[in-house]
Motif scaffolding. Structure first.
Motif, short mmCIF file in Angstrom:
data_model
loop_
_atom_site.label_atom_id
_atom_site.label_comp_id
_atom_site.label_asym_id
_atom_site.label_seq_id
_atom_site.Cartn_x
_atom_site.Cartn_y
_atom_site.Cartn_z
N ALA A 247 -8.45 -0.98 3.78
CA ALA A 247 -9.00 -0.13 4.83
C ALA A 247 -8.37 1.25 4.65
N ALA A 248 -9.08 2.12 3.92
CA ALA A 248 -8.52 3.44 3.63
C ALA A 248 -8.47 4.28 4.89
N THR A 249 -7.43 5.08 5.04
CA THR A 249 -7.35 5.93 6.22
C THR A 249 -7.56 7.39 5.85
N SER A 250 -7.64 7.69 4.56
CA SER A 250 -7.97 9.06 4.17
C SER A 250 -8.89 9.02 2.96
N ALA A 251 -9.63 10.11 2.78
CA ALA A 251 -10.54 10.20 1.65
C ALA A 251 -9.75 10.11 0.34
N ALA A 252 -8.57 10.71 0.33
CA ALA A 252 -7.76 10.70 -0.88
C ALA A 252 -7.34 9.28 -1.24
N ALA B 273 -8.90 6.55 -0.46
CA ALA B 273 -10.08 5.83 -0.96
C ALA B 273 -10.35 6.22 -2.40
N ALA B 274 -10.27 7.52 -2.70
CA ALA B 274 -10.54 7.99 -4.06
C ALA B 274 -9.55 7.39 -5.05
N GLU B 275 -8.30 7.33 -4.65
CA GLU B 275 -7.29 6.76 -5.54
C GLU B 275 -7.54 5.27 -5.80
N ALA B 276 -7.86 4.58 -4.74
CA ALA B 276 -8.10 3.13 -4.89
C ALA B 276 -9.31 2.89 -5.78
N LEU B 277 -10.33 3.73 -5.61
CA LEU B 277 -11.55 3.57 -6.40
C LEU B 277 -11.24 3.82 -7.88
N LYS C 283 -15.70 -1.34 -4.96
CA LYS C 283 -16.92 -0.99 -4.21
C LYS C 283 -16.52 -0.39 -2.88
N ILE C 284 -17.20 0.70 -2.53
CA ILE C 284 -17.03 1.27 -1.19
C ILE C 284 -17.84 0.41 -0.22
N ILE C 285 -17.26 0.13 0.94
CA ILE C 285 -18.07 -0.50 1.99
C ILE C 285 -18.15 0.44 3.19
N ALA C 286 -19.40 0.71 3.58
CA ALA C 286 -19.63 1.55 4.78
C ALA C 286 -20.12 0.61 5.89
N ILE D 197 -14.34 2.57 4.12
CA ILE D 197 -14.17 3.99 4.49
C ILE D 197 -14.35 4.23 5.99
N ASN D 198 -14.54 3.16 6.75
CA ASN D 198 -14.87 3.34 8.17
C ASN D 198 -13.74 3.95 9.00
N ARG D 199 -12.51 3.84 8.53
CA ARG D 199 -11.39 4.36 9.32
C ARG D 199 -10.99 5.78 8.91
#
Ligand code: FAD
Lengths: 295, 797
Positions: free
Chosen positions: A10-15, A17-21, A29-32, A54-56
């Motif tokens: 559960a990513a809390t920042s865009a950065a 999420a980008a790093e994890a991806l 996979k991103i889940i919205a 990315i919901n958080r």
């Protein structure tokens, strides 16, 4: 119908999420909203090693007006797009389109950007993004890249996003107030994916159509913008003769699929029917609105 | 008659009242209990590797690294179970029939895509499914004929070599000289009707849980079945366990519509595995499995022809039907259930002297067909009612007048149809009149014609039909079947607290029978509704139970309840007479209170029960009797439930989308126990029939693969597809059975496909096309119109 094992973040920042991806090396996979992804992972059609939620991430749940464009954040739900005042005022055709997207429960979770990323050729939001000359903001650890909608949809469920990129927002055109629009969709049941759909907008200047936009979905591997039709209609008054020409032209332009719901021939026929109806509506609305939006 | 008698007569009855369903509070509050809600300690889960081949020999099964998945306990194929179970054989006394054995897992060959081949047992369904990915099955593909018209040919590849043919059922019904009738007919019409394959799509998928009791060496199967008693009896043979050590329970069941009304291999499987591994085993099918391996429906090709005199009298009907029964004959109904009913019900509610109807049931590599709400009659009614409207059109007669002329009249009952079915007195004509009155038919015609003048494609269609319900032991639900479906037992007991338990062999799964049977008992016994607990869906309740299907439960269960309640009431009043020192003839019970017409003294049921069971000495030993009775009811024959449906539809002249504008059902189900429940059944069944008419279709491609493998492709009707449905109840003469009830749970699904097909055909009549395949989709209308414009481009269905 249970997914293969996966990690969850559960990513809390865009950065983050980008790093994890990036770290997932193409297997993330991103889940919205999960409304398309969950069925796919339950059927094991996709088996991501990690789901990045990315919901958080703060700030992605907004619709904002930036100049003549509306910016839709990555966690904006269909429900919000459907009820948003800016959308209603500046892009009434998008407001109309939302009525055709799924059902309330799905709209409560599904997102505009998720739908565009999913790139179903019979989904409304990809077509609307194309129609409204959208720009898709793709973020990765390499930075942000802005992709024109015309470059984004490359095949059925395929986009030009790189495996390490995800979408943070999408910009779309607002329409001048005097714009008329037509949105015609045909599906087997209300809320189902379309067998064919036409979305078109135009203004009337000096008694003829101008700034004509014409998009379709459900009739090809991707959502479509049809410049040939736009050129055909541009500078013309809508007449039965012109509508006939549009139907004829469409037959040559479209390569629809055959599936259990409809044959290619029927879809081609339907495309003509819906195009005539949508263009008539757009012309009528443009006639009505050219004296001012509140007329 | 005395005043007292009047007051008794005027006492409010519950039968006929809109009593709210007593099962709803638990179901709506989410505290119902379905099989999937159960999780006994130590429970294991099963996932199945299903065939991806329509017809192939199993050469080798390689489990690969499957055991390396954490939580995997065991992996079995058919060879591992050979000594654990015996197959179920759906036998029948029918001539020319071959009974395909039913095994839990495919042996040697697979015969449809979706057939279970390998079972993985694991601590969770997740682990079991992970393990499936490691298993590979080596197949040798075998030739097959996927369409019935090919499978029926002499040189078609055989699915079951032992049968020597794919045609495992043949039946012919004949009366009079049909060919002569056709020669003398002024007008004949014919069609090639196709009711495509459907599936029931219950909200709850099929679910099974077996528990082995090591102490008693006994097995309990919890199953989402609507025939738990039948399942107990057949499993007793498959597993070699007596009924004392085998119990089959259907807890809350989330709908069946026929799909849960047969034995499934998975039921045998979980039982065998629970006994073998001595732990509880659960299998819950997912939606994909439900759509690809639950019994399917219809799939007949009906070539039928109708002969009519100049003045519009039906004189002859002949039909040749090929039923595509799928890969196996199902237990207990056999593949004859659906197919044979098509030809036995084809003549419908009409007077008709000369008839010949032939059916061939052929094996194809598809899931077996089985019961589906309406069984056979949705197809037969579709074909017959299309012919009726085609004939009326050709004669230039109004279809209503044409029907009126040919429906069996009140003074002709009992009427024996050309196929031998006997219609007892039922409101055939009154239903037709009732439906027409409800919509003001002459006005509706004007409305239609006016719409047509505006260029709209509007049409009106009707369907009249009758079905045989509540059938007793004289008639078999399916021909030659080895089980008894004609009796039902009710066991009513009043316990020492005055509470009443009524146990049945039926298995309600959405019909509200806990409410309706309690209503019947209240009226008969004179107790309170809330004092009754209706038990059902458990093989341990009565010695022989079969379940809820074939529109039987209200008639048979209601009849048995009435008989048992009468006996119990006699016992209550005898005890009360002694306790109250009154003559039994002066006593009656109402609302759980016994009153006397000669005194002011009263006693409650609770007091009487306490006196009988607990207060020793109040009743002398030789007069004391338990307040209990078990009675079995056998209506012997069956009773006709009849109905007329009428619809107005509009077809979009450009997109060919169909919208149902008006819908009305007039039906005679005898005495109505609960009008609210009857309305609900009619509405649900019509919705299902609209699905069959406009949307639903299981499609197998030429490779034998199922194409409609999710609810995005198998389209069931949603609220926007179903109009308000007008319902007219006609309680004409009551049938000659104990309660005066007729079965009515299936009718809507029987009438709606034909009605919609007729209405759409009427809307398209100016284009001279006729609906002969259902569902009538926009695509099909497009192709019909294209073929009319350009016959060379016609594609057959
Ligand atoms: C019953 C039902 C009916 C439906 N009917 C319609 C319909 O009529 N019309 C229609 O348009 N849609 C329909 N949908 C789909 C629905 O609109 C989905 O919500 C939408 O397609 C996907 O949005 P989501 O937020 O749920 O995305 P998810 O399911 O979370 O993701 C979908 C895909 O997009 C990717 N993704 C999501 N967000 C991002 C992002 N920000 N960046 C990069 N990749 C991302 C995911 O990794 C995944 O591959 C229906 C869905 C259901 C269940």
């Amino acid at each position: 119908m249970k997914p293969a094992p996966f990690e969850y973040l559960a990513a809390t920042s865009a950065a983050e999420a980008a790093e994890a991806l990036a770290a997932a090396n193409g297997d993330g996979k991103i889940i919205a909203g999960g409304q398309s992804l969950m069925p796919m992972i339950n059927f094991r059609l996709v088996k991501p090693t990690i789901l990045i939620d990315i919901n958080r991430i703060a700030g992605l749940d907004r619709i904002e007006k930036h100049g003549e464009r509306l910016r839709i954040g990555a966690t904006v739900r269909h429900r919000m797009t459907a009820t948003d005042a800016l959308v209603h005022r500046h892009i009434p055709i998008l407001h109309d389109a939302m009525h055709h997207v799924a059902h309330l429960t799905v709209r409560n979770r599904g997102t505009f950007c998720g739908s565009v990323c999913h790139a179903d050729p019979a989904a409304e939001m990809p077509m609307m993004t194309l129609l409204l000359d959208g720009t898709i903001a793709a973020l990765s650890i390499r930075g942000e890249r802005q992709i024109a909608a015309s470059e984004f949809f490359v095949g059925s469920l395929m986009t030009s996003l790189e495996p390490d990129e995800f979408v943070t927002w999408i910009d779309i055109d607002t329409l001048p107030p005097e714009t008329g629009w037509g949105f015609e969709e045909f599906s087997r049941r209300h809320g189902d994916f379309a067998l064919a759909c036409v979305a078109t907008t135009m203004r009337i200047v000096d008694g003829v159509a101008c700034d004509v936009r014409f998009g379709m979905m459900g009739v090809g591997e991707t959502p479509l913008r049809l410049p040939d039709i736009e050129t055909l209609v541009e500078g013309q008054a809508i007449s039965e003769r012109l509508l006939q020409d549009v139907s004829e032209a469409l037959k040559g332009l479209l390569q629809p699929n055959t599936d259990i719901h409809a044959s290619a021939d029927y879809r081609r026929h339907l495309a003509g029917v819906l195009a005539r109806r949508a263009l008539r509506d757009a012309w009528k609305r443009a006639t009505f609105r050219k004296d001012g939006p509140d007329a | 008659m005395s005043l007292h008698d009047h007051s008794v007569e005027l006492r409010p009855k519950l039968v006929g009242k809109r009593v709210k369903r007593t099962e709803d509070p638990r179901l709506l509050a989410g505290v119902g209990q379905y099989v999937d809600d159960m999780a006994p300690a130590g429970m294991m889960h099963v996932a199945l590797l299903r065939s991806d081949q329509p017809h192939a020999r199993i050469l080798n099964i390689d489990v690969g690294e499957a055991f390396s998945v954490p939580g995997v306990i065991a992996i079995y194929d058919a060879t591992d179970l050979e000594n654990e179970v015996r197959p179920a054989i759906p036998t029948s006394r029918m001539p020319d029939y071959y009974a395909t054995p039913i095994w839990p897992l495919a042996r040697h060959k697979v015969r449809y895509v979706g057939e279970p081949v390998v079972a993985v047992v694991a601590e969770s369904r997740y682990a079991a499914e992970d393990a499936l990915e490691h298993i590979t099955i080596d197949y040798e593909p075998l030739p097959f004929a996927i369409r019935q018209v090919d499978a029926v040919k002499d040189d078609a590849p055989l699915l079951h070599e032992e049968a020597g043919t794919n045609t495992i059922i043949r039946r012919e019904f004949k009366r009079g000289d049909v060919d002569a009738a056709f020669e003398s007919a002024a007008v004949t019409v014919k069609g090639r009707f196709r009711m495509t394959r459907k599936t029931a799509v219950a909200m709850e998928n099929r679910s099974y849980l077996a528990e082995w009791d090591a102490r008693k060496q006994a097995l309990t199967l919890y199953t989402s079945s609507n025939i738990p008693g039948v399942i107990r009896d057949v499993l007793s043979g498959c597993l070699d366990l007596p009924g004392t050590r085998l119990r089959v329970v259907a807890p809350d069941v989330g709908g069946s519509f026929g799909g849960k009304g047969s034995l499934y291999g998975e039921e045998i499987l979980v039982c065998a595995l629970a006994r073998k591994l001595k732990r509880p085993v659960k299998f819950v099918s997912d939606r994909l499995e439900d759509l690809s391996a639950t019994s399917q429906a219809f799939d007949e090709l009906i070539e039928a022809e109708l002969a009519v005199t100049e003045d519009g009298m039906l004189i002859g009907l002949r039909a040749d039907v090929i039923g595509d029964v799928g890969a196996y004959s199902i237990y207990p109904w056999t593949a004859a259930l659906e197919t044979v009913q098509v030809v036995s019900f084809l003549p419908g509610p009409y007077r008709m002297e000369h008839y010949r109807g032939r059916i061939r049931g052929v094996l194809t590599p598809k899931p077996p067909t089985g019961p589906y709400r309406g069984v056979g009659r949705p197809s037969s009614t579709f074909a017959m009612e299309r012919l009726i409207e085609m004939a009326a059109r050709k004669l230039g007669m109004d279809p209503v007048a044409f029907r009126r002329k040919n429906l069996v009249n009140a003074d002709e009952f009992p009427y024996r149809t050309a196929s031998g079915i006997i219609w007892d007195k039922s409101a055939f004509q009154e239903c037709l009149a009732g439906a027409c009155a409800h919509v003001n038919y002459p006005n509706l015609l004007l409305e239609r014609d006016e719409a047509r003048r505006d260029g709209r494609w509007v049409g009106i269609g009707l369907a009249s039909y009758a079905e045989l319900t509540g059938i007793g032991s004289r008639i078999s639900v399916a021909p030659g079947m080895p089980i008894n479906t004609g009796t039902e037992t009710a066991k009513i007991e009043i316990d020492a607290t005055g509470a009443i338990t009524a146990a049945f062999g039926i298995a309600s799964h959405g019909q509200g029978l806990e409410t309706t049977l309690a209503q019947v008992i209240v009226d008969e016994l004179g107790c309170k509704l809330e004092d009754i607990e209706v038990k059902h869906g458990d093989s341990a309740l009565v010695p022989m139970s079969s379940g809820t299907y074939a529109s039987r439960s209200a008639v048979l269960g209601g009849g048995a309840a009435t008989l048992a309640a009468r006996v119990v009431k006699g016992k209550v009043l005898r005890a009360a007479a002694y306790l109250m020192e009154q003559s039994i003839d002066d006593l009656d019970m109402h609302d759980g209170i016994v009153t006397s017409r000669n005194s002011n003294c009263t006693m409650t049921l609770k007091e009487i029960a306490s006196a009988v069971y607990s207060q020793m000495g109040r009743i002398p030993r030789d007069q004391r009797e338990d307040l209990a009775a078990s009675e079995t009811y056998d209506p012997y024959l069956g009773t006709a439930c009849s109905s007329t449906h009428l619809a107005m539809v509009e077809v979009d002249p450009e997109t060919y989308g169909v919208k149902v504008l008006r819908y009305v059902v007039a039906e005679d189900c005898g005495k109505i126990i609960n009008p609210m429940i009857v309305d609900g059944q009619v509405q649900g069944a019509v919705a299902q029939g609209i699905g069959a008419a406009l949307l639903e279709e299981i499609v197998h491609d030429d490779q034998g693969q199922t194409v409609a493998a999710s609810l995005a492709d198998y389209l069931v009707p949603v609220a926007t597809n179903v109009p308000d449905i007008g319902i007219v109840h006609i309680e004409a003469d009551l049938p000659n059975n104990v309660g005066g009830f007729r079965g009515m749970g299936e009718g809507g699904t029987i009438g709606a496909p034909a009605t919609i097909a007729n209405a759409v055909s009427d809307a398209l009549s100016h284009l001279s096309v006729s609906v002969e395949t259902l569902p009538v989709t926009p695509e099909r209308i497009f192709r019909m119109l294209q073929a009319r414009r350009d016959p060379a481009a016609a594609v057959t269905d």
